[in-house]
Scaffold this motif. Structure first.
Motif, mmCIF file in Angstrom:
data_model
loop_
_atom_site.group_PDB
_atom_site.id
_atom_site.type_symbol
_atom_site.label_atom_id
_atom_site.label_comp_id
_atom_site.label_asym_id
_atom_site.label_seq_id
_atom_site.Cartn_x
_atom_site.Cartn_y
_atom_site.Cartn_z
ATOM 1 N N GLY A 1 0.787 -1.233 0.000
ATOM 2 C CA GLY A 1 0.000 0.000 0.000
ATOM 3 C C GLY A 1 0.811 1.269 0.000
ATOM 4 N N ASP B 1 3.073 6.835 -6.651
ATOM 5 C CA ASP B 1 1.946 6.747 -5.739
ATOM 6 C C ASP B 1 1.179 5.471 -6.092
ATOM 7 O OD1 ASP B 1 -0.348 6.936 -4.283
ATOM 8 O OD2 ASP B 1 -0.987 8.873 -5.080
ATOM 9 N N ALA C 1 -1.594 4.273 -5.105
ATOM 10 C CA ALA C 1 -3.022 4.504 -5.312
ATOM 11 C C ALA C 1 -3.281 5.068 -6.704
ATOM 12 C CB ALA C 1 -3.563 5.451 -4.242
ATOM 13 N N ARG D 1 -2.824 2.224 -9.193
ATOM 14 C CA ARG D 1 -3.988 1.328 -9.181
ATOM 15 C C ARG D 1 -5.159 1.957 -9.918
ATOM 16 N NH1 ARG D 1 -2.205 0.139 -3.861
ATOM 17 N NH2 ARG D 1 -3.567 1.736 -2.986
#
Length: 282
Positions: free
Chosen positions: A176, A247, A249, A252
């Motif tokens: 993460g 990053d 996120a 994704r």
């Protein structure tokens, strides 16, 4: 002759164009065929691999941490030209054993992706080899594992679907806070492969279909426009995973955007073009 366990994997792999079930369902495997170092007899072995960008993949001669190198590794030392089956394609490749810093960087990526590789190294005193397989250029289109153009399109499309699903799963399984180096390579390799595929369709397949079926030109034009839109999404994903401070996120999110558009594109293309390819073959 492969043992019964390996032969079962080989048979399922070939029957399902690279798709496996059970323990290996989410594994990246290829079939490697080498010539026996003493006999010259060809032997096929299922081997895990890591994408390495372009037409190169990496395989690791772990043998589960055995004190002896696997037979396939000794074979390719004697004859580095091998045959690779990816599920969708079969091609000739040249094997090169990595050394020095190049080997260490590749090994670090592998261990980051799966600590099991490090566990194998701890079990043996031999340095586990990392081997690069580079496709040998050939004239003409690639050798798709299919008996017709329509089957070939579906096989290639399904390979892209599967690879993108694996990348999405790997992103979900990440910690993460960072995006692993190997995961970045997987994304960039996928992007390059998709670009090459769409370029081939634009320059070879679509003109062929247009010449055979002039009424399909509006469909082909829509598909070309979708290629351009997908190319923008691919570029965004490449930027997201290539940034100095990636990053996860954001990466994704770009993968999810690409997945939605690409699946819609592939589904439409199959609906419209597979019947035309089938009719041309009949």
């Amino acid at each position: 002759m492969p043992n019964a366990f390996n032969q079962g994997i080989i048979d399922e792999f070939r029957a399902n164009k690279g798709r496996l079930t059970g323990h290996f369902e989410n594994a990246r495997l290829l079939l490697l065929t080498t010539a026996g170092a003493r006999t010259g007899t060809r032997h096929t072995t299922p081997v895990g691999y890591l994408p390495d960008g372009g037409d190169r993949v990496l395989i690791i001669a772990s043998a589960g941490g055995s004190p002896r190198h696997p037979d396939w590794y000794r074979n390719l030392l004697a004859d580095p030209q091998v045959t690779v089956e990816s599920g969708s394609f079969t091609y000739e490749a040249r094997a090169v054993v990595l050394a020095g810093e190049e080997r260490e960087r590749a090994w670090a990526r592998a261990v980051e992706t799966d600590p099991g590789w490090a566990a194998y190294q701890e079990k043996t005193t031999r340095l586990i080899p990392v081997v690069a397989l580079s496709a040998i250029p050939q004239g003409g289109p690639p050798n798709v594992n299919a008996s017709s153009l329509s089957e070939g399109m579906k096989v290639v499309h399904d390979a892209f679907r599967r690879e993108l699903a694996l990348i999405r799963q790997e992103m979900r399984n990440g910690n993460g806070s960072t995006l692993g180096v190997q995961l970045r390579v997987n994304c960039l390799t996928f992007c390059q492969g998709l670009h090459n595929h769409h370029t081939g369709e634009d320059t070879m397949l679509f003109p062929h279909i247009g010449a055979q079926h002039p009424s399909a030109e509006p469909t082909l034009e829509r598909l070309r426009e979708e290629h351009e839109r997908i190319a923008v999404l691919v570029a965004e994903l490449q930027r997201a995973v290539s940034a100095d401070a990636t990053d996860p996120a954001a990466a994704r999110a770009e993968v999810e955007r690409l997945t939605l558009d690409l699946e819609a594109h592939l589904t439409y293309e199959e609906k419209e073009l597979l019947p035309l390819l089938d009719s041309a073959a009949s």
